[in-house]
Motif scaffolding. Structure first.
Motif, PDB file in Angstrom:
ATOM      1  N   UNK A   1      34.285  93.442  64.154  1.00  0.00           N
ATOM      2  CA  UNK A   1      35.181  92.283  64.182  1.00  0.00           C
ATOM      3  C   UNK A   1      34.516  91.085  63.526  1.00  0.00           C
ATOM      4  N   UNK A   2      35.266  90.420  62.676  1.00  0.00           N
ATOM      5  CA  UNK A   2      34.760  89.189  62.045  1.00  0.00           C
ATOM      6  C   UNK A   2      35.312  87.958  62.768  1.00  0.00           C
ATOM      7  N   UNK A   3      36.532  88.099  63.269  1.00  0.00           N
ATOM      8  CA  UNK A   3      37.134  87.018  64.059  1.00  0.00           C
ATOM      9  C   UNK A   3      37.844  87.654  65.251  1.00  0.00           C
ATOM     10  N   UNK A   4      38.183  86.839  66.213  1.00  0.00           N
ATOM     11  CA  UNK A   4      38.942  87.367  67.355  1.00  0.00           C
ATOM     12  C   UNK A   4      40.377  87.668  66.890  1.00  0.00           C
ATOM     13  N   UNK A   5      41.013  88.716  67.433  1.00  0.00           N
ATOM     14  CA  UNK A   5      42.345  89.079  66.962  1.00  0.00           C
ATOM     15  C   UNK A   5      43.404  88.045  67.324  1.00  0.00           C
ATOM     16  N   UNK A   6      43.087  87.173  68.249  1.00  0.00           N
ATOM     17  CA  UNK A   6      44.032  86.115  68.638  1.00  0.00           C
ATOM     18  C   UNK A   6      43.196  84.921  69.081  1.00  0.00           C
ATOM     19  N   UNK A   7      43.648  83.717  68.752  1.00  0.00           N
ATOM     20  CA  UNK A   7      42.853  82.543  69.134  1.00  0.00           C
ATOM     21  C   UNK A   7      42.927  82.327  70.647  1.00  0.00           C
ATOM     22  N   UNK A   8      41.981  81.598  71.169  1.00  0.00           N
ATOM     23  CA  UNK A   8      41.969  81.343  72.613  1.00  0.00           C
ATOM     24  C   UNK A   8      43.221  80.564  73.033  1.00  0.00           C
TER      25      UNK A   8
END
Lengths: 149, 237
Positions: free
Chosen positions: B22-29
């Motif tokens: 994973x490079x980024x989270x699949x959904x923002x906080x």
């Protein structure tokens, strides 16, 4: 006593519709909620999710057909026990199949939302559950004819 | 929340494929919190308790350990599901094991206080202090690898080993829960792992390290840094 037997016969006649409706309502609700959730996450393909979520509605349709068939036989002292047995048990089978089909559809929506290429395969469990509802439906009609005879 | 109502929430959460890729989270906080607002108040409260038990980044460095252990025991007792209690216990045990391994690595003796940590294994660990793997290599198969990483001072590998162990445990737990509150909690914990992994940044780590060394050295920072006034120790090395 005679009235009680007749009442039980009428319960048997209407049970496939009533229980089928309960099952379909729960199944469609579960699948529909999953479809709504999936639509929040995807950008396209909403139609197939909504279409799938209507799948558990078939059980109430089977129930309606069985109701008309059984009521056509006529409720009497002789036919009432048979109507109760066939109608009630078919209704229970339709209700549970609709509920569990709804859960299978929800799982299908969740899987195909994340991996669209498995859409066709992921419907298979829900289709198999549909098959069991069809068994109950067909054999209720067959046995219903034996009561008439 | 009615049992069926988790269907909408669970299907609205994007799939988390893998941890290390994973490079980024699949959904923002922010988006995640919006989706989690579908939960009823009771579930939200439970979720807060779980996060309090699992995440300590909000705690200061001068945290009172005894109070923390008490708080953990209280929050743990209030969790409504056995699956969640088992999951939290496993995670807390993991922390206790790592704390014990680090203490052993520093040559320290077994803790004197019988209730020296939380989870379910602290008393067992205290009794098996002399065992290199604390007698828990079967319950926690990653312990030998963690010891190896500690010996080599390879802390990146250690972090990866621990994250992978947690990821696997959450995967196992996730297979048994599809559309219920436990599935939501497991998703959140997995999201937190991805957020933690994707937030790791080498440059930020160097800056933070320099900040801490400057803080520790205080007024001696300039003489020690040699000719390059204000430069950091790590840059010289």
């Amino acid at each position: 006593m005679e009235n009680l037997i007749l009442a039980l016969g009428w319960i048997g006649v209407f049970a496939p519709v009533a229980l089928g409706a309960v099952g379909s309502a729960i199944g469609c609700s579960v699948a529909g909620q999953a479809a709504c959730g999936a639509m929040l996450d995807v950008e396209s393909g909403y139609g197939k999710f909504i279409g799938l979520s209507a799948m558990p509605s078939s059980q109430v349709i089977y129930g309606i057909v069985i109701m008309f068939t059984l009521s056509g036989i006529g409720v009497s002292d002789n036919s009432a026990p048979g109507l109760l047995g066939i109608g009630l048990l078919t209704g229970i089978a339709l209700m549970y199949s609709a509920i569990y089909q709804g859960q299978a559809v929800a799982a299908c929506i969740n899987a195909s939302k994340n991996k669209p290429e498995v859409f066709g395969l992921s419907i298979a469990p829900a289709a198999i559950v549909e098959g069991f509802a069809v068994f109950a439906f067909v054999f209720a009609l067959v046995l219903g004819q034996q009561i008439a005879a | 929340m009615a049992e069926n109502a988790y269907y909408t929430l669970v299907t609205s959460l994007p799939h988390i494929d893998s941890l290390f890729d994973s490079k980024i989270t699949p959904i923002s906080r922010l988006q995640l919190d919006r989706r989690l607002s579908m939960l009823n108040q009771e579930d939200k409260d439970t979720l807060i308790k779980v996060e309090q038990l699992m995440h300590w980044s909000h705690l200061g460095e001068d945290v009172d350990e005894a109070a923390l252990i008490k708080l953990a025991a209280r929050l743990h007792g209030e969790l409504p599901s056995q699956t969640l209690r088992d999951l939290i216990n496993w995670r807390l045990d993991m922390r206790t094991v790592m704390a014990a391994l680090r203490r052993k690595m520093q040559g320290k003796q077994a803790p004197g206080d019988p209730q020296w940590s939380f989870g379910t294994r602290y008393a067992y660990i205290r009794r098996n202090w002399s065992n290199p793997t604390l007698g828990l290599q079967h319950a926690f198969p990653w312990i030998p690898q963690a010891i190896d990483c500690l010996n080599r001072q390879d802390y990146l590998s250690l972090e990866k080993t621990l994250l992978e162990a947690v990821w696997r445990r959450l995967d196992d737990a996730g297979r048994q829960h599809c559309f219920d509150f436990e599935a939501v909690v497991i998703y959140l914990l997995r999201w937190n792992l991805v957020a933690r992994w994707t937030a790791y940044d080498g440059e930020q780590a160097v800056d933070r390290f320099n900040e801490l060394t400057d803080l520790a050295l205080g007024e001696f920072v300039n003489p020690l840094s040699g000719t390059r006034d204000g430069d950091s120790l790590i840059e010289q090395s």
